[in-house]
Design a protein around this motif. Structure first.
Motif, short mmCIF file in Angstrom:
data_model
loop_
_atom_site.label_atom_id
_atom_site.label_comp_id
_atom_site.label_asym_id
_atom_site.label_seq_id
_atom_site.Cartn_x
_atom_site.Cartn_y
_atom_site.Cartn_z
N TRP A 150 53.00 10.48 6.04
CA TRP A 150 54.10 10.25 6.34
C TRP A 150 55.39 10.86 7.06
N VAL A 151 56.27 10.27 7.85
CA VAL A 151 57.48 11.22 8.40
C VAL A 151 58.61 10.74 8.14
N ALA A 152 59.35 11.35 7.92
CA ALA A 152 61.06 10.23 7.60
C ALA A 152 62.21 11.48 8.59
N ASN A 153 62.60 10.88 8.45
CA ASN A 153 64.44 12.11 9.12
C ASN A 153 65.82 10.91 8.59
N ALA A 154 66.51 11.63 9.35
CA ALA A 154 67.70 11.51 9.34
C ALA A 154 68.06 10.81 10.58
N ARG A 155 67.91 10.20 11.46
CA ARG A 155 68.06 9.93 12.63
C ARG A 155 68.57 8.80 12.62
N SER A 156 69.74 7.68 12.01
CA SER A 156 70.60 7.08 11.95
C SER A 156 71.85 7.38 12.98
N GLY A 157 71.52 6.64 14.16
CA GLY A 157 72.70 7.03 14.97
C GLY A 157 74.24 6.43 14.78
N ARG A 158 74.27 5.37 13.23
CA ARG A 158 75.52 4.42 13.50
C ARG A 158 75.98 5.36 12.15
N TYR A 159 74.93 5.88 11.41
CA TYR A 159 75.55 6.57 9.69
C TYR A 159 75.38 7.94 9.94
N CYS A 160 75.06 8.42 10.77
CA CYS A 160 74.38 9.79 10.67
C CYS A 160 74.96 10.82 11.56
N ASN A 161 76.15 10.38 12.18
CA ASN A 161 76.98 11.42 13.18
C ASN A 161 78.01 11.10 12.69
N PRO A 162 78.38 12.39 12.12
CA PRO A 162 78.05 13.46 12.96
C PRO A 162 76.49 14.08 11.60
N GLN A 163 75.82 14.46 12.45
CA GLN A 163 74.30 14.97 11.10
C GLN A 163 74.85 15.62 9.79
N PRO A 164 74.01 15.26 9.08
CA PRO A 164 74.13 15.20 7.66
C PRO A 164 74.10 16.75 7.34
N SER A 165 73.96 17.83 6.87
CA SER A 165 73.17 18.70 6.16
C SER A 165 72.28 18.70 6.03
N ASN A 166 71.71 20.16 6.07
CA ASN A 166 70.62 20.78 6.01
C ASN A 166 70.60 20.77 4.80
N ASN A 167 71.30 21.13 3.40
CA ASN A 167 71.40 20.17 2.82
C ASN A 167 70.89 18.88 1.93
N ASN A 168 71.95 18.15 2.44
CA ASN A 168 71.62 17.06 2.23
C ASN A 168 70.25 15.77 2.94
N CYS A 169 69.82 16.69 3.82
CA CYS A 169 68.65 16.32 4.47
C CYS A 169 66.97 16.60 3.24
N ILE A 170 67.31 18.07 3.12
CA ILE A 170 66.44 18.38 1.78
C ILE A 170 66.14 17.64 0.61
N ASN A 171 68.03 17.27 0.82
CA ASN A 171 67.71 16.24 -0.77
C ASN A 171 67.17 15.20 -0.38
N ALA A 172 67.34 14.92 0.81
CA ALA A 172 66.91 13.44 1.09
C ALA A 172 65.37 13.07 1.17
N ARG A 173 64.63 13.84 1.51
CA ARG A 173 63.45 14.27 1.78
C ARG A 173 62.89 14.10 0.01
N ASN A 174 63.40 15.52 -0.99
CA ASN A 174 62.89 15.20 -2.52
C ASN A 174 63.27 14.83 -2.42
N HIS A 175 63.64 13.46 -2.19
CA HIS A 175 64.31 12.26 -3.31
C HIS A 175 63.34 11.24 -2.91
#
Length: 190
Positions: A150-175
């Motif tokens: 499984w591969v995930a990302n934070a590539r929502s052009g509508r909600y993730c602009n500007p890009q989420p912080s690395n910490n938010n991405c790491i927390n989303a990944r862990n979740h």
């Protein structure tokens, strides 16, 4: 997420809630037919799909499957197969009417119009255009040491602009790892 998570905790984990930068007119009343709350039971189902996708017969079909996910303002995680909408007769390009829905992307077998006229149901359709904290894609990829993962990302052009912080991405990944698979790979695109 736990029902006891406070707004400030959620802000720190996944970012402050934000409205999408765009919701297309035809998306306001649209909702993917596959929309589900992502919990541990659904995570087990997704993990089972990963297991059977290692079979050569199912591998290519699984590589074509693409999910979109988001964490809403209250911390709930929503997921759907990335579905497409197509215009009704007489509305080939403009979607002035409510679109007809066709499950699945990229399967276009019985759609009588060119695929370029179809529209993907975007992240705002997961939560009726409301605020999300972070959103992205989820898919199976066999390019990791010969294993399908499984591969995930934070590539929502509508909600993730500007890009989420690395910490938010790491927390989303862990979740997502806690719900789906501890081996889930996060695609950092910064």
């Amino acid at each position: 997420m736990s029902n006891t998570a406070t707004a400030s905790t959620l802000d720190e984990l996944f970012g402050v809630p934000r409205l999408p930068c765009e919701v297309r007119a035809w998306e306001f009343n649209a909702q993917p037919q596959s929309l589900q709350l992502l919990d541990e039971a659904l995570g087990q189902t997704l993990n089972e799909w990963k297991r059977i996708s290692a079979n050569a017969l199912l591998l290519n079909a699984s590589k074509c499957a693409h999910f979109i996910w988001c964490i809403d303002e209250q911390g709930a995680t929503w997921i759907a197969y990335e579905e497409i909408a197509r215009p009704q007769d007489g509305d080939a390009a403009g979607f002035k009417q409510a679109p007809l829905f066709k499950e699945g992307l990229p399967r276009f077998r019985d759609i009588p119009v060119h695929p370029a006229l179809n529209r993907k149901l975007g992240h705002p359709t997961l939560i009726s255009g409301q605020k999300a904290r972070i959103a992205g894609e989820l898919y199976l990829d066999p390019q990791y040491g010969g294993n399908i993962e499984w591969v995930a990302n934070a590539r929502s052009g509508r909600y993730c602009n500007p890009q989420p912080s690395n910490n938010n991405c790491i927390n989303a990944r862990n979740h997502l790892r806690s719900l789906i698979d501890q081996n889930l790979i996060w695609d950092f695109w910064i």
